[in-house]
Design a protein around this motif. Structure first.
Motif, PDB file in Angstrom:
ATOM      1  N   MET A 169     -26.874  11.813  49.167  1.00 17.79           N
ATOM      2  CA  MET A 169     -27.744  10.689  48.800  1.00 17.79           C
ATOM      3  C   MET A 169     -29.224  11.014  48.996  1.00 17.79           C
ATOM      4  O   MET A 169     -30.084  10.388  48.399  1.00 17.79           O
ATOM      5  CB  MET A 169     -27.354   9.430  49.591  1.00 17.79           C
ATOM      6  CG  MET A 169     -26.079   8.791  49.091  1.00 17.79           C
ATOM      7  SD  MET A 169     -25.599   7.355  50.098  1.00 17.79           S
ATOM      8  CE  MET A 169     -23.883   7.173  49.604  1.00 17.79           C
ATOM      9  N   GLN A 170     -29.483  11.993  49.848  1.00 13.72           N
ATOM     10  CA  GLN A 170     -30.868  12.426  50.030  1.00 13.72           C
ATOM     11  C   GLN A 170     -31.255  13.518  49.033  1.00 13.72           C
ATOM     12  O   GLN A 170     -32.429  13.707  48.727  1.00 13.72           O
ATOM     13  CB  GLN A 170     -31.067  12.918  51.470  1.00 13.72           C
ATOM     14  CG  GLN A 170     -30.998  11.785  52.487  1.00 13.72           C
ATOM     15  CD  GLN A 170     -31.002  12.289  53.922  1.00 13.72           C
ATOM     16  OE1 GLN A 170     -32.037  12.561  54.494  1.00 13.72           O
ATOM     17  NE2 GLN A 170     -29.818  12.401  54.511  1.00 13.72           N
ATOM     18  N   GLU A 171     -30.242  14.225  48.509  1.00 15.49           N
ATOM     19  CA  GLU A 171     -30.508  15.348  47.591  1.00 15.49           C
ATOM     20  C   GLU A 171     -30.492  14.937  46.124  1.00 15.49           C
ATOM     21  O   GLU A 171     -31.168  15.537  45.301  1.00 15.49           O
ATOM     22  CB  GLU A 171     -29.436  16.431  47.780  1.00 15.49           C
ATOM     23  CG  GLU A 171     -29.538  17.199  49.086  1.00 15.49           C
ATOM     24  CD  GLU A 171     -28.350  18.153  49.306  1.00 15.49           C
ATOM     25  OE1 GLU A 171     -28.333  18.800  50.352  1.00 15.49           O
ATOM     26  OE2 GLU A 171     -27.456  18.228  48.433  1.00 15.49           O
ATOM     27  N   ARG A 172     -29.677  13.928  45.791  1.00 18.80           N
ATOM     28  CA  ARG A 172     -29.453  13.610  44.374  1.00 18.80           C
ATOM     29  C   ARG A 172     -29.852  12.191  44.009  1.00 18.80           C
ATOM     30  O   ARG A 172     -29.910  11.313  44.856  1.00 18.80           O
ATOM     31  CB  ARG A 172     -27.961  13.791  44.038  1.00 18.80           C
ATOM     32  CG  ARG A 172     -27.467  15.208  44.257  1.00 18.80           C
ATOM     33  CD  ARG A 172     -26.015  15.328  43.838  1.00 18.80           C
ATOM     34  NE  ARG A 172     -25.456  16.619  44.240  1.00 18.80           N
ATOM     35  CZ  ARG A 172     -24.190  16.950  44.076  1.00 18.80           C
ATOM     36  NH1 ARG A 172     -23.339  16.085  43.529  1.00 18.80           N
ATOM     37  NH2 ARG A 172     -23.755  18.146  44.456  1.00 18.80           N
ATOM     38  N   GLU A 173     -30.070  11.997  42.705  1.00 15.33           N
ATOM     39  CA  GLU A 173     -30.396  10.657  42.202  1.00 15.33           C
ATOM     40  C   GLU A 173     -29.139   9.884  41.846  1.00 15.33           C
ATOM     41  O   GLU A 173     -29.122   8.660  41.868  1.00 15.33           O
ATOM     42  CB  GLU A 173     -31.313  10.766  40.978  1.00 15.33           C
ATOM     43  CG  GLU A 173     -32.736  11.177  41.346  1.00 15.33           C
ATOM     44  CD  GLU A 173     -33.617  11.338  40.118  1.00 15.33           C
ATOM     45  OE1 GLU A 173     -33.244  10.840  39.037  1.00 15.33           O
ATOM     46  OE2 GLU A 173     -34.689  11.958  40.251  1.00 15.33           O
ATOM     47  N   LEU A 174     -28.072  10.629  41.501  1.00 13.82           N
ATOM     48  CA  LEU A 174     -26.813   9.982  41.120  1.00 13.82           C
ATOM     49  C   LEU A 174     -25.631  10.749  41.711  1.00 13.82           C
ATOM     50  O   LEU A 174     -25.586  11.980  41.629  1.00 13.82           O
ATOM     51  CB  LEU A 174     -26.676   9.939  39.591  1.00 13.82           C
ATOM     52  CG  LEU A 174     -25.320   9.483  39.036  1.00 13.82           C
ATOM     53  CD1 LEU A 174     -25.100   7.989  39.257  1.00 13.82           C
ATOM     54  CD2 LEU A 174     -25.174   9.818  37.555  1.00 13.82           C
ATOM     55  N   LYS A 227     -24.754   3.900  51.816  1.00 15.59           N
ATOM     56  CA  LYS A 227     -26.069   3.774  51.156  1.00 15.59           C
ATOM     57  C   LYS A 227     -26.873   2.621  51.779  1.00 15.59           C
ATOM     58  O   LYS A 227     -28.052   2.757  52.071  1.00 15.59           O
ATOM     59  CB  LYS A 227     -25.871   3.527  49.661  1.00 15.59           C
ATOM     60  CG  LYS A 227     -27.179   3.312  48.899  1.00 15.59           C
ATOM     61  CD  LYS A 227     -26.948   2.971  47.437  1.00 15.59           C
ATOM     62  CE  LYS A 227     -28.261   2.553  46.777  1.00 15.59           C
ATOM     63  NZ  LYS A 227     -28.106   2.266  45.348  1.00 15.59           N
ATOM     64  N   TYR A 232     -30.684   4.465  51.495  1.00 11.34           N
ATOM     65  CA  TYR A 232     -30.900   5.494  50.461  1.00 11.34           C
ATOM     66  C   TYR A 232     -31.107   4.847  49.090  1.00 11.34           C
ATOM     67  O   TYR A 232     -30.633   3.735  48.836  1.00 11.34           O
ATOM     68  CB  TYR A 232     -29.708   6.454  50.414  1.00 11.34           C
ATOM     69  CG  TYR A 232     -29.395   7.119  51.740  1.00 11.34           C
ATOM     70  CD1 TYR A 232     -30.325   7.929  52.388  1.00 11.34           C
ATOM     71  CD2 TYR A 232     -28.154   6.923  52.359  1.00 11.34           C
ATOM     72  CE1 TYR A 232     -30.043   8.523  53.609  1.00 11.34           C
ATOM     73  CE2 TYR A 232     -27.860   7.514  53.580  1.00 11.34           C
ATOM     74  CZ  TYR A 232     -28.807   8.309  54.202  1.00 11.34           C
ATOM     75  OH  TYR A 232     -28.514   8.891  55.415  1.00 11.34           O
ATOM     76  N   ASN A 233     -31.806   5.556  48.203  1.00  5.31           N
ATOM     77  CA  ASN A 233     -32.094   5.024  46.865  1.00  5.31           C
ATOM     78  C   ASN A 233     -31.186   5.586  45.777  1.00  5.31           C
ATOM     79  O   ASN A 233     -31.305   5.224  44.616  1.00  5.31           O
ATOM     80  CB  ASN A 233     -33.560   5.326  46.486  1.00  5.31           C
ATOM     81  CG  ASN A 233     -34.519   4.542  47.375  1.00  5.31           C
ATOM     82  OD1 ASN A 233     -34.282   3.374  47.660  1.00  5.31           O
ATOM     83  ND2 ASN A 233     -35.574   5.200  47.829  1.00  5.31           N
ATOM     84  N   CYS A 234     -30.297   6.455  46.155  1.00  6.52           N
ATOM     85  CA  CYS A 234     -29.423   7.136  45.204  1.00  6.52           C
ATOM     86  C   CYS A 234     -28.523   6.135  44.450  1.00  6.52           C
ATOM     87  O   CYS A 234     -28.072   5.145  45.015  1.00  6.52           O
ATOM     88  CB  CYS A 234     -28.562   8.113  46.009  1.00  6.52           C
ATOM     89  SG  CYS A 234     -27.323   8.950  45.070  1.00  6.52           S
ATOM     90  N   ASN A 235     -28.287   6.385  43.172  1.00 10.93           N
ATOM     91  CA  ASN A 235     -27.335   5.566  42.409  1.00 10.93           C
ATOM     92  C   ASN A 235     -25.918   6.104  42.615  1.00 10.93           C
ATOM     93  O   ASN A 235     -25.714   7.319  42.629  1.00 10.93           O
ATOM     94  CB  ASN A 235     -27.674   5.592  40.912  1.00 10.93           C
ATOM     95  CG  ASN A 235     -28.943   4.814  40.618  1.00 10.93           C
ATOM     96  OD1 ASN A 235     -29.105   3.698  41.087  1.00 10.93           O
ATOM     97  ND2 ASN A 235     -29.856   5.415  39.869  1.00 10.93           N
ATOM     98  N   LYS A 237     -21.950   5.929  41.249  1.00  6.59           N
ATOM     99  CA  LYS A 237     -21.087   5.513  40.142  1.00  6.59           C
ATOM    100  C   LYS A 237     -19.627   5.673  40.543  1.00  6.59           C
ATOM    101  O   LYS A 237     -19.232   6.724  41.058  1.00  6.59           O
ATOM    102  CB  LYS A 237     -21.402   6.374  38.915  1.00  6.59           C
ATOM    103  CG  LYS A 237     -20.653   5.981  37.660  1.00  6.59           C
ATOM    104  CD  LYS A 237     -21.018   6.945  36.525  1.00  6.59           C
ATOM    105  CE  LYS A 237     -20.007   6.819  35.407  1.00  6.59           C
ATOM    106  NZ  LYS A 237     -20.058   7.976  34.503  1.00  6.59           N
TER     107      LYS A 237
END
Length: 281
Positions: A169-174, A227, A232-235, A237
């Motif tokens: 969640m810190q490394e990726r956007e999704l 999250k 965290y700001n990660c999306n 799915k």
């Protein structure tokens, strides 16, 4: 002073027991890693148990690489079945109390209601098969032992889903997380506390027990809670298991019914969100 041997001391559960042990100085704690208690060498294991001479054994050591087990069947069965058989036999012969940790992976996932201790087992991967063989051997060799089945274990120690999610969640956007496997997470610190309460209880009622935190969720919902608490700001799915293929099949539904352990040992079991928040704190 009663001597407690904890196997798998560097794992998640062993590490949490180590943290708690300072509060229970009435016991002589022995925390054994894979060198001091060698679960994949039975000759050595027997010698080591004789040397340590414990009054209580908390067998937290296991082969837990679920996907790797598909290719390393012999190794998985050595640690999860044959070593357990030897430990159970040793504890029976030497009148030591034994708590052995097992898993929800002894089930095939075809249920739609929470599984109690009497539910039919039918593992669908090598890891589950090896753990079920360990349960059978444990009960056969030592009728006085306690087996605790748990699920989705996480902790601030070791490798687990929560720590993987925190990193991703810190490394990726999704990130994609499976949304069709249902169960409940277990905070290892809660399980460690439950084990100590059982040891301290005046009643020792052998048999199989279930323990996990309260709540019925998917891995996707668990990721959403991580999250939330991590900010965290990660999306995230949700995806079906069919879109995330692994060498070992996972049970689709392995929610554990905890009525028995609550009734017999009067344990209060926290909701998964409460425990997750505690770990983040």
């Amino acid at each position: 002073m009663k001597k407690i041997l904890v196997t798998g001391a560097n794992g998640q559960l062993g590490s949490e027991l180590k943290v708690l042990s300072s509060r229970y100085s009435q016991f002589d704690w022995v925390f054994a890693n894979r060198i001091t208690v060698t679960l994949d060498n039975l000759v050595l294991l027997k010698e080591q148990l004789n040397e340590i001479d414990p009054d209580i054994i908390l067998n937290c050591g296991a082969y837990t690489a679920v996907d790797k087990a598909e290719a390393e069947k012999e190794q998985a069965f050595m640690v999860n079945h044959l070593a357990v058989e030897l430990i159970a036999r040793y504890s029976e012969e030497n009148k030591a109390k034994l708590i052995h940790i097992s898993t929800d992976y002894v089930f095939d996932g075809s249920s739609s209601i929470a599984l109690n201790e009497e539910a039919e087992t039918n593992p669908i991967n090598i890891y589950g098969e090896s753990k079920r063989a360990g349960e059978i051997a444990c009960m056969k060799e030592n009728l006085n032992s306690i087996i605790i089945r748990t699920s989705w274990v996480y902790s601030k120690f070791g490798n687990n889903f929560v720590k993987t999610m925190q990193r991703l969640m810190q490394e990726r956007e999704l990130i994609n997380v499976v949304n069709d496997q249902i169960g409940s997470p277990t905070y290892a610190a809660d399980l460690a506390q439950a084990m100590i309460e059982i040891i301290e209880s005046p009643n020792w009622i052998p048999g199989i027990y279930n323990y996990s935190n309260e709540g019925e969720i998917s891995w996707f919902e668990f990721a959403l809670a991580i999250k939330e608490f991590g900010g965290y700001n990660c999306n995230i799915k949700g995806i079906p298991s069919a879109s995330y293929l692994t060498p070992a099949k996972r049970p689709k539904f392995s929610l554990l019914d905890k009525s028995k352990i609550k009734l017999i040992y009067g344990l209060g079991i926290p909701n998964y969100k409460k425990s997750l928040k505690k770990m983040f704190a």
